[in-house]
Design a protein around this motif. Structure first.
Motif, short mmCIF file in Angstrom:
data_model
loop_
_atom_site.label_atom_id
_atom_site.label_comp_id
_atom_site.label_asym_id
_atom_site.label_seq_id
_atom_site.Cartn_x
_atom_site.Cartn_y
_atom_site.Cartn_z
N ALA A 70 6.34 -3.33 8.90
CA ALA A 70 6.35 -4.79 8.96
C ALA A 70 7.25 -5.39 7.89
CB ALA A 70 4.92 -5.32 8.83
N ARG A 71 7.23 -4.78 6.70
CA ARG A 71 8.08 -5.26 5.61
C ARG A 71 9.55 -5.07 5.95
NH1 ARG A 71 5.10 -2.83 2.22
NH2 ARG A 71 6.46 -1.07 1.85
N LYS A 72 9.89 -3.92 6.54
CA LYS A 72 11.29 -3.66 6.92
C LYS A 72 11.73 -4.60 8.02
CE LYS A 72 11.63 1.17 5.61
NZ LYS A 72 11.76 2.55 6.09
N GLU A 73 10.83 -4.87 8.97
CA GLU A 73 11.16 -5.78 10.06
C GLU A 73 11.36 -7.18 9.56
OE1 GLU A 73 8.54 -7.37 13.66
OE2 GLU A 73 8.95 -5.21 13.81
N LYS A 74 10.56 -7.57 8.58
CA LYS A 74 10.63 -8.93 8.02
C LYS A 74 11.92 -9.12 7.21
CE LYS A 74 7.35 -12.05 5.85
NZ LYS A 74 6.12 -12.11 5.10
N THR A 75 12.30 -8.09 6.45
CA THR A 75 13.49 -8.22 5.59
C THR A 75 14.78 -7.84 6.33
OG1 THR A 75 13.23 -5.96 4.77
CG2 THR A 75 12.21 -7.72 3.49
N GLY A 76 14.67 -7.05 7.38
CA GLY A 76 15.88 -6.52 7.94
C GLY A 76 16.29 -6.98 9.24
N ARG B 236 0.85 -1.18 0.00
CA ARG B 236 0.00 0.00 0.00
C ARG B 236 0.89 1.23 0.00
NH1 ARG B 236 -5.07 0.30 3.89
NH2 ARG B 236 -4.70 -1.90 3.63
N LYS B 237 0.56 2.18 -0.85
CA LYS B 237 1.33 3.43 -0.91
C LYS B 237 0.59 4.52 -0.18
CE LYS B 237 3.57 2.35 -5.25
NZ LYS B 237 3.87 2.77 -6.60
N ARG B 238 1.33 5.45 0.39
CA ARG B 238 0.73 6.59 1.06
C ARG B 238 0.02 7.47 0.03
NH1 ARG B 238 3.62 8.09 6.31
NH2 ARG B 238 4.75 6.18 6.74
N LYS B 239 -1.04 8.11 0.47
CA LYS B 239 -1.82 8.97 -0.41
C LYS B 239 -1.73 10.41 0.08
CE LYS B 239 -3.40 5.55 -2.84
NZ LYS B 239 -3.15 5.36 -4.23
N ALA C 288 -2.10 2.74 7.81
CA ALA C 288 -1.99 1.34 7.40
C ALA C 288 -0.79 1.14 6.49
CB ALA C 288 -3.28 0.89 6.71
N ALA C 289 -0.53 2.10 5.60
CA ALA C 289 0.64 2.00 4.72
C ALA C 289 1.92 2.05 5.54
CB ALA C 289 0.62 3.13 3.69
N ALA C 290 1.96 2.90 6.56
CA ALA C 290 3.15 2.98 7.41
C ALA C 290 3.35 1.68 8.19
CB ALA C 290 3.02 4.17 8.37
N ARG C 291 2.27 1.09 8.70
CA ARG C 291 2.38 -0.19 9.41
C ARG C 291 2.88 -1.29 8.49
NH1 ARG C 291 -2.52 1.55 11.53
NH2 ARG C 291 -3.67 0.18 10.13
N GLU C 292 2.36 -1.34 7.27
CA GLU C 292 2.81 -2.35 6.31
C GLU C 292 4.28 -2.16 5.97
OE1 GLU C 292 0.28 -2.30 2.89
OE2 GLU C 292 -1.49 -2.94 4.02
N GLU C 293 4.68 -0.92 5.80
CA GLU C 293 6.08 -0.64 5.48
C GLU C 293 6.99 -1.04 6.63
OE1 GLU C 293 8.79 3.27 4.54
OE2 GLU C 293 6.69 3.26 3.87
#
Length: 132
Positions: A126-132, A8-11, A119-124
């Motif tokens: 989570a993605r950083k936590e998962k990859t990093g 999801r991208k920020r709007k 929600a976009a910030a939470r997803e981002e």
């Protein structure tokens, strides 16, 4: 977020506001936020609610004996109709019906942009936590 879904991208609130201001009757701001079902419902609301109010007003006026149009239309009759008090009254009915919807929709828009961006910030994160 699933593996197959796009992040999801920020709007932008400014873009959402401009879409609401200029194209609210097309629900462009809802489609911009990805709220497609809500956008379709809003289009129907912007169309059918004023239509119902106008038809209801015409029926009430007709019940009281007020005729809006002559039985036969001549070329100058449409211009006279557009300048008549009855036409002005119908325009005010549409305005009175749409204004509260428009104001309500603006308040909802502010909340929805904030929720979408959170929600976009939470997803981002989570993605950083998962990859990093």
């Amino acid at each position: 977020m699933d593996e197959g879904t796009r992040p999801r991208k920020r709007k932008s609130l400014a873009i959402a506001f401009l879409l609401w201001f200029f194209f609210c009757f097309l629900a462009a701001h809802k489609f911009y936020l990805g709220r497609y079902r809500e956008g379709r419902r809003l289009i129907l609301l912007y169309f059918f609610l004023p239509l119902g109010a106008v038809v209801g007003t015409i029926l009430v006026l007709h019940a009281f004996g007020v005729r809006l149009m002559p039985k036969e239309l001549r070329p100058g009759d449409l211009q006279a109709l557009a300048q008549s008090p009855a036409f002005a009254a119908l325009s005010w009915v549409v305005f009175a019906v749409l204004t509260p919807i428009w104001i309500w929709d603006f308040r909802v828009l502010l909340r929805q942009v904030r929720e979408h961006n959170a929600a976009a910030a939470r997803e981002e994160a989570a993605r950083k936590e998962k990859t990093g």
